[in-house]
Design a protein around this motif. Sequence first.
Motif, PDB file in Angstrom:
ATOM      1  N   LEU A  77      22.591 -27.481   6.616  1.00 50.99           N
ATOM      2  CA  LEU A  77      22.173 -27.360   5.225  1.00 50.99           C
ATOM      3  C   LEU A  77      20.699 -27.704   5.065  1.00 50.99           C
ATOM      4  N   CYS A  78      20.256 -28.694   5.805  1.00 51.19           N
ATOM      5  CA  CYS A  78      18.847 -29.071   5.727  1.00 51.19           C
ATOM      6  C   CYS A  78      17.961 -27.913   6.169  1.00 51.19           C
ATOM      7  N   GLU A  79      18.278 -27.329   7.316  1.00 47.51           N
ATOM      8  CA  GLU A  79      17.464 -26.217   7.826  1.00 47.51           C
ATOM      9  C   GLU A  79      17.486 -25.038   6.858  1.00 47.51           C
ATOM     10  N   GLN A  80      18.630 -24.767   6.249  1.00 52.69           N
ATOM     11  CA  GLN A  80      18.713 -23.674   5.276  1.00 52.69           C
ATOM     12  C   GLN A  80      17.789 -23.935   4.097  1.00 52.69           C
ATOM     13  N   TYR A  81      17.803 -25.161   3.596  1.00 57.22           N
ATOM     14  CA  TYR A  81      16.982 -25.467   2.434  1.00 57.22           C
ATOM     15  C   TYR A  81      15.497 -25.411   2.772  1.00 57.22           C
ATOM     16  N   LEU A  82      15.111 -25.924   3.940  1.00 56.07           N
ATOM     17  CA  LEU A  82      13.706 -25.898   4.326  1.00 56.07           C
ATOM     18  C   LEU A  82      13.194 -24.469   4.459  1.00 56.07           C
ATOM     19  N   SER A  83      14.073 -23.546   4.834  1.00 56.19           N
ATOM     20  CA  SER A  83      13.657 -22.155   5.015  1.00 56.19           C
ATOM     21  C   SER A  83      13.369 -21.455   3.684  1.00 56.19           C
ATOM     22  N   ILE A  84      13.878 -22.003   2.575  1.00 56.09           N
ATOM     23  CA  ILE A  84      13.690 -21.362   1.267  1.00 56.09           C
ATOM     24  C   ILE A  84      12.944 -22.250   0.279  1.00 56.09           C
ATOM     25  N   VAL A  85      12.522 -23.429   0.713  1.00 59.01           N
ATOM     26  CA  VAL A  85      12.007 -24.422  -0.229  1.00 59.01           C
ATOM     27  C   VAL A  85      10.749 -23.946  -0.950  1.00 59.01           C
ATOM     28  N   LYS A  86       9.941 -23.102  -0.331  1.00 63.87           N
ATOM     29  CA  LYS A  86       8.729 -22.621  -0.997  1.00 63.87           C
ATOM     30  C   LYS A  86       9.044 -21.761  -2.217  1.00 63.87           C
ATOM     31  N   ASP A  87      10.241 -21.190  -2.247  1.00 68.78           N
ATOM     32  CA  ASP A  87      10.623 -20.315  -3.353  1.00 68.78           C
ATOM     33  C   ASP A  87      11.456 -21.026  -4.416  1.00 68.78           C
ATOM     34  N   ARG A  88      11.771 -22.299  -4.206  1.00 66.73           N
ATOM     35  CA  ARG A  88      12.619 -23.018  -5.146  1.00 66.73           C
ATOM     36  C   ARG A  88      11.796 -23.604  -6.289  1.00 66.73           C
ATOM     37  N   ASP A  89      12.471 -23.823  -7.414  1.00 64.33           N
ATOM     38  CA  ASP A  89      11.826 -24.401  -8.582  1.00 64.33           C
ATOM     39  C   ASP A  89      11.409 -25.840  -8.278  1.00 64.33           C
ATOM     40  N   GLU A  90      10.200 -26.196  -8.705  1.00 65.47           N
ATOM     41  CA  GLU A  90       9.690 -27.526  -8.377  1.00 65.47           C
ATOM     42  C   GLU A  90      10.515 -28.627  -9.036  1.00 65.47           C
ATOM     43  N   CYS A  91      11.070 -28.375 -10.208  1.00 72.68           N
ATOM     44  CA  CYS A  91      11.916 -29.385 -10.856  1.00 72.68           C
ATOM     45  C   CYS A  91      13.148 -29.681 -10.000  1.00 72.68           C
ATOM     46  N   GLU A  92      13.735 -28.647  -9.421  1.00 72.38           N
ATOM     47  CA  GLU A  92      14.888 -28.836  -8.537  1.00 72.38           C
ATOM     48  C   GLU A  92      14.508 -29.682  -7.336  1.00 72.38           C
ATOM     49  N   ILE A  93      13.354 -29.388  -6.747  1.00 72.41           N
ATOM     50  CA  ILE A  93      12.901 -30.128  -5.569  1.00 72.41           C
ATOM     51  C   ILE A  93      12.710 -31.600  -5.913  1.00 72.41           C
ATOM     52  N   ARG A  94      12.156 -31.864  -7.068  1.00 80.06           N
ATOM     53  CA  ARG A  94      11.926 -33.256  -7.460  1.00 80.06           C
ATOM     54  C   ARG A  94      13.243 -34.000  -7.700  1.00 80.06           C
TER      55      ARG A  94
END
Length: 354
Positions: A77-94
Motif C-alpha cells: 500500500l505504501c508503494e502504491q501511494y508513493l507512485s501516485i502521491v504527486k497527483d493527490r490532493d494536498e489536503c488529503e496528504i496532510r
Amino acid sequence: MSISQNRAVPHSSLRNQVARNSITAIEPRIGIDWEGKLDDWIDVMLHKHETANKEAKKNRRRNQTEFQDWSFPTDQLCEQYLSIVKDRDECEIRVILRAFLFENARFAPDDRILKRGIREGFEFLDGHPEYKTRLLEQIGGRASPQPGVRWALDLLPAWPQAAIDAISAYLLAHDPTLPDGRAQGLCDAISIIRARWLEPAEGDRASLHELSPRDLECMVAALYRSLGYTAILTPESKDGGRDVIVERNTPGRFDHALVECKAYTKSVGVKIARELLGVVSDEKANRGVLVTTGKFTRDAHILAERNPRLELVDGGDLVALFCKRFGSHWRERREELMRRASNDPAQAKNDHTP
C-alpha cells in the motif's frame, strides 16, 4: 562543500534503517494483513481524522479498533501511494501526515515501562535520562513521555528537506523508546514528503529551458544561498568568465568557488570547462562549478574526472537540487527566488532558507 547531493534513499531501504534495539515492546501491527484497496484505506483515514463531531469520532474509534492509521498497513500500500502521491490532493496528504506525525503523546509501551520501573527500579533507563524524566513527570501530569513531532508539517511545502531532516533527527533521538509502529509511521511520513515535494516532476527539465541566462544565474545564486553561502552575481557583461562568486567560511575550511552558468539546450563542451579552470587558477579559488540546463560532452566529463577542482552540474542534477532546496513548487516560486538573488553581500550572506 559540493553543490551535488546524494540520491534519495528508497522507501524500503529507509524502513530497514530504523533501529530495532527498542526498549519498548513491539506493538502488534494491526492491519498488516489488510486486504482492502488503497482507496478504501484512504477513505477510512479521511473519515476518521476529518470528522468534526467528537462523539461520532469516539463511536467510530470504538467500531474501528482494528484500523491501522499510524502507518501504512503494508509495504505494498505504501508503494502504491508513493507512485501516485504527486497527483493527490494536498489536503488529503496532510491528513495522512498528521496521523503519522503525532503531538505530545503517551503510548501503551510507556505505561508498561513505567510499571516496570516502579516494580524493578529505573536503572534500565539510565541511557535515556530525558525520557526517564518525562516518564516520571507524566505521573503528575506535567509532561508526556513522547514529545511531539507534528510541528515538522509547518516546514511544508516550502522546505521539504528541512522537514525530512527534522523527522530523521527525531527518529535518531527517540527511536529506542518509540513503539515499533510509530517509528514505522515516521519513516512513511518521510517517504511521502520526499515523493511529493522532492522528486522532480514531469516538465521540470522543460522549465529550465524557459529561464533566460540571467534568470539561471539568479536561481543558482539562490540555490547556493540556501546552502549557507554568500553568493554574488557578477555583471551581465564582462563577467570575467564566472557568473556567480560563492563563499562560505566554516571552522577549519574556507570555500571559495566560481560558478559559470550556461542556459543551453545543446551539450557544453570541454573548451568552456577548460576556460573555467583557467579562471579558477588565476583567482586562486578552491574550485569551479560549471552549471548547464543541458548536458556535457564526454570530453568535458573526462576533464572533470581528472581535475577535482572542476564540478559539473547538468540539467538533471540542477532540477533535483532545486526540488531538494526549494521544494517541488520551485517553478511557481521562481520570481520570488530570483528577486531575492540580490548583489548586496550583506543580504546575500543572510538570505538562505533551511
